[in-house]
Design an enzyme around this catalytic site. Structure first.
Site, PDB file in Angstrom:
ATOM      1  N   ASP A 397     -20.595  95.353 -18.778  1.00  0.00           N
ATOM      2  CA  ASP A 397     -21.998  95.681 -18.949  1.00  0.00           C
ATOM      3  C   ASP A 397     -22.812  94.388 -19.068  1.00  0.00           C
ATOM      4  OD1 ASP A 397     -24.044  97.809 -19.649  1.00  0.00           O
ATOM      5  OD2 ASP A 397     -24.189  96.524 -21.418  1.00  0.00           O
ATOM      6  N   GLU A 426     -22.196  93.950 -13.909  1.00  0.00           N
ATOM      7  CA  GLU A 426     -23.610  93.845 -13.589  1.00  0.00           C
ATOM      8  C   GLU A 426     -24.019  92.373 -13.621  1.00  0.00           C
ATOM      9  OE1 GLU A 426     -25.775  97.763 -15.273  1.00  0.00           O
ATOM     10  OE2 GLU A 426     -24.867  96.513 -16.819  1.00  0.00           O
TER      11      GLU A 426
END
Length: 688
Positions: A397, A426
């Site tokens: 994340d 990400e």
């Protein structure tokens, strides 16, 4: 204890003293109490900071950070020396880095407890026996920040936590390396791992080339919480492994290779004792080594949640599904209650130029992953999940908030355990204290070989940009053939975005933001039926593009969250997998299955490098508003027709080509021409 002024050790040779002006004059002096004498400090600077003066002082002999030091001024005003910015001194990591075992080491004859904190003054181990008898033991400081105690006897089943004195006060904290817990993270437990569910199945075979993976993202609770389905253990670990068409059996039937579990480490924002009281996705880490109890049938039992999650992973492996884990290392749930700040204030979190904690993650704390022991913690967490739970990959994340050095070393460690492990995340570029060149962002992909990146350009071109509510290609907008070609063929030709197709995670929908269906409903004037045709087109392109296909659970039957964009705490009714929609849209589920069969059967849809893609792909032609690509090698040739509108068009097949996919299903159509008036992807095949 009354303190007359404040004092902080800010480096290994300086102390900062803040004292009210009423105690100050031109003859001010300060003394550091050593064991047998007082050392007068050298004042090198005085700053006026309003009602107080700030004195920067030097001392001569090393201060041992785990000991208590007293300071006095010439009038005998008193202070205790607190740890300050010294924990961010570059020398700190050099002096105190520790690579040995942390947490507990259990055997039936003894248990060892280990904590790392160079600045604690005292650590008391609180123990509660299975009979609720409480006892306390003092840990001993050894070296390099390590505190340790070994207790003789069998301590299995004992609850434990720590009372830690840092500076002048005690605080209660859990073990950051604790592997077992009761409900709502009240205590850690000493457990015997040999009594946990023993996994039986090997990791399913996988080439290690990311393009051979098809990832399916799901949430444990959402997947089976629907009241209308026949699942006994709704919303629980055991629910998704029941013998049901609404369990992992369904995921297996799709043909995907990997499931990506949204957070299953222990997280905040829910009440494990009242599981229907609050809802949360779980991007709130509380205990990184402990499985989440919200999904457990018995969160109070420290063994149950571990065994249940292991059984889920084991069942997935038995079905041929690898399991990737969503992890959050950019922030913790609450830095004030998480053990890091209680053990060593100011070390594990990033600060700005004013020494205030940064909150680029939006959560009031950003982990300082570049610090040695924070970086080591991340590696230890991931290694534990791979070795103990047989996790097959990690999705990071807000990966761009970590640092390149940590991730590259992590890859080396994990690949030594499982060469075929998947690592991706990400890679958004969010301004933070890490220098641009050391951020693990999309733009620095060449510095992170072996990592995949969520391709936001792909998402925005095909779905539309959430920032301006634009409509993407799959919702009828035009797109430059150059962009369409590059995005469809791996985003890597001439460094279009990445270096090779293994780095691009191709998606138009995930747990974040609107589902594709909801986005189209919000931003277009299309009918529901037409939105479904566009959604089918988008998922078809995801599966057939070069790179790594990523599917959000339920996307294949037009998942909706009732127009809620960020549903992280919106409850079951919004977040549930609505299995009625699966039954109603079964034909589109079957479309996905057929597309996956084609992708798996023909390696041309899974090319591994830029050279192959350049040599085996080309834009063949445009047919009115549609575009036709060619994908070929020495044995076979495909024409791929991509149409994104409802304009009627006629297509004439090239010589010796026949259709194998008609936008809905696998076919064998040898007609020489056909007419289309809906969006879709058509695949024509020719044997050479």
């Amino acid at each position: 204890m009354r303190l007359d002024f404040k004092s902080y050790i800010d480096s290994f040779d300086s102390i900062t003293i803040i004292i009210n002006k009423k105690f100050c004059d031109s003859e001010k002096k300060f003394f550091l109490q050593r064991s047998k004498y007082l050392e007068e400090l050298s004042i090198i600077r005085i700053d006026d900071i309003g009602e107080s003066y700030k004195y920067i002082c030097l001392f001569s002999e090393e201060v041992k950070l785990h000991l208590v030091y007293h300071l006095f001024d010439e009038s005998n005003n008193h202070s205790i020396l607190f740890s300050g910015r010294v924990v961010r001194d570059p020398l700190f990591d050099q002096k105190f880095k520790y690579d040995g075992k942390l947490g507990i080491v259990y055997t039936k004859s003894q248990t060892t407890f280990k904590l790392w904190t160079p600045v604690a003054k005292d650590i008391i181990l609180e123990l509660i026996s299975p009979n609720n008898e409480k006892s306390e033991e003092n840990l001993k400081y050894l070296d390099s920040g390590l505190w340790e105690i070994t207790l003789k006897g069998d301590y299995e089943g004992y609850k434990y936590r720590y009372n830690v004195r840092v500076n002048a006060t005690y605080s209660v904290c859990l073990d950051p390396y604790g592997i077992a817990s009761n409900s709502n993270a009240q205590y850690n437990y000493v457990i015997d791992l040999s009594k946990i569910y023993q996994m039986k199945n090997r990791n399913p075979k996988f080439s290690g080339n990311y393009v051979d993976a098809i990832i399916y993202e799901l949430n444990i609770r959402d997947f089976t919480i629907d009241k209308k389905i026949n699942i006994l253990n709704k919303g629980k670990y055991k629910g998704i492994i029941e013998d049901s068409k609404y369990s992992l059996n369904y995921v297996k039937s799709l043909g995907v290779t990997h499931i990506q579990l949204m957070p299953v480490y222990d997280f905040g924002g829910v009440d494990e004792l009242s599981p229907n009281l609050k809802y949360n996705w779980g991007y709130n880490p509380e205990q990184y080594f402990v499985p989440e109890g919200w999904f457990s049938e018995d969160s109070e039992n420290p063994y149950t949640r571990i065994s249940e999650l292991k059984e889920v992973i084991d069942k997935a492996h038995n079905l041929g599904l690898r399991v990737n884990m969503d992890v959050v290392f950019n922030h913790v749930f609450d830095y004030q209650t998480f053990p890091f700040e209680k053990l060593i204030p100011g070390y594990f979190y990033r600060v700005n130029e004013h020494s205030n904690y940064t909150e680029v993650s939006g959560c009031q704390n950003d982990l300082a992953t570049e610090k040695y022991m924070c970086s080591r913690f991340i590696k230890d967490v991931c290694e534990y999940w791979v070795e103990e739970f047989k996790i097959n990959g990690f999705r990071f994340d807000l990966m761009g908030l970590l640092d390149i050095n940590t991730l590259n070393y992590l890859k080396t460690r994990l690949k030594s355990i499982d060469e075929t492990i998947m690592l991706y995340g990400e890679g958004w570029n969010m301004a933070n204290t890490i220098a641009y060149e050391n951020r693990p962002i999309n733009e620095n992909n060449h510095k992170l070989p072996g990592y995949g990146f969520f391709n936001d350009s792909y998402r925005d071109f095909f779905k539309g940009s959430q920032w301006n509510n634009s409509l993407g290609f799959c919702l009828g907008s035009s797109i430059k053939p150059y962009d369409l070609f590059n995005l469809f063929f791996g985003s890597c030709i001439f460094f279009y975005k990445f270096r090779n197709p293994n780095q691009t995670i191709n998606y138009v929908e995930c747990h974040d933001n609107y589902t594709f269906f909801d986005y189209a409903k919000k931003n277009s004037n299309m009918s529901v039926d037409n939105i479904k045709e566009c959604s089918k087109l988008a998922l078809s392109i995801v599966i057939l593009s070069q790179g790594v296909p990523f599917i959000h659970a339920g996307q294949e039957f037009f998942r909706t969250k009732n127009m809620v964009e960020n549903s992280y705490n919106s409850g079951d009714e919004i977040n549930k997998m609505d299995w009625n929609r699966m039954e109603e849209n079964l034909s589109n589920v079957n479309t996905l299955k057929d597309l996956i069969k084609i992708r798996k059967e023909y390696s041309l849809f899974r090319l591994t490098n830029e050279t192959e893609i350049k040599n085996k792909t080309r834009i063949l032609k445009r047919n009115n508003s549609s575009i036709i690509f060619e994908l070929s090698d020495e044995n076979i040739s495909f024409e791929i027709i991509i149409k994104n509108n409802f304009i009627k068009e006629n297509f004439i097949m090239a010589d010796n080509y026949f259709m194998i996919f008609d936008s809905y299903k696998i076919v064998e159509n040898k007609e020489t021409n056909f007419t289309v008036d809906k969006p879709g992807v058509f695949i024509l095949k020719k044997i050479l």
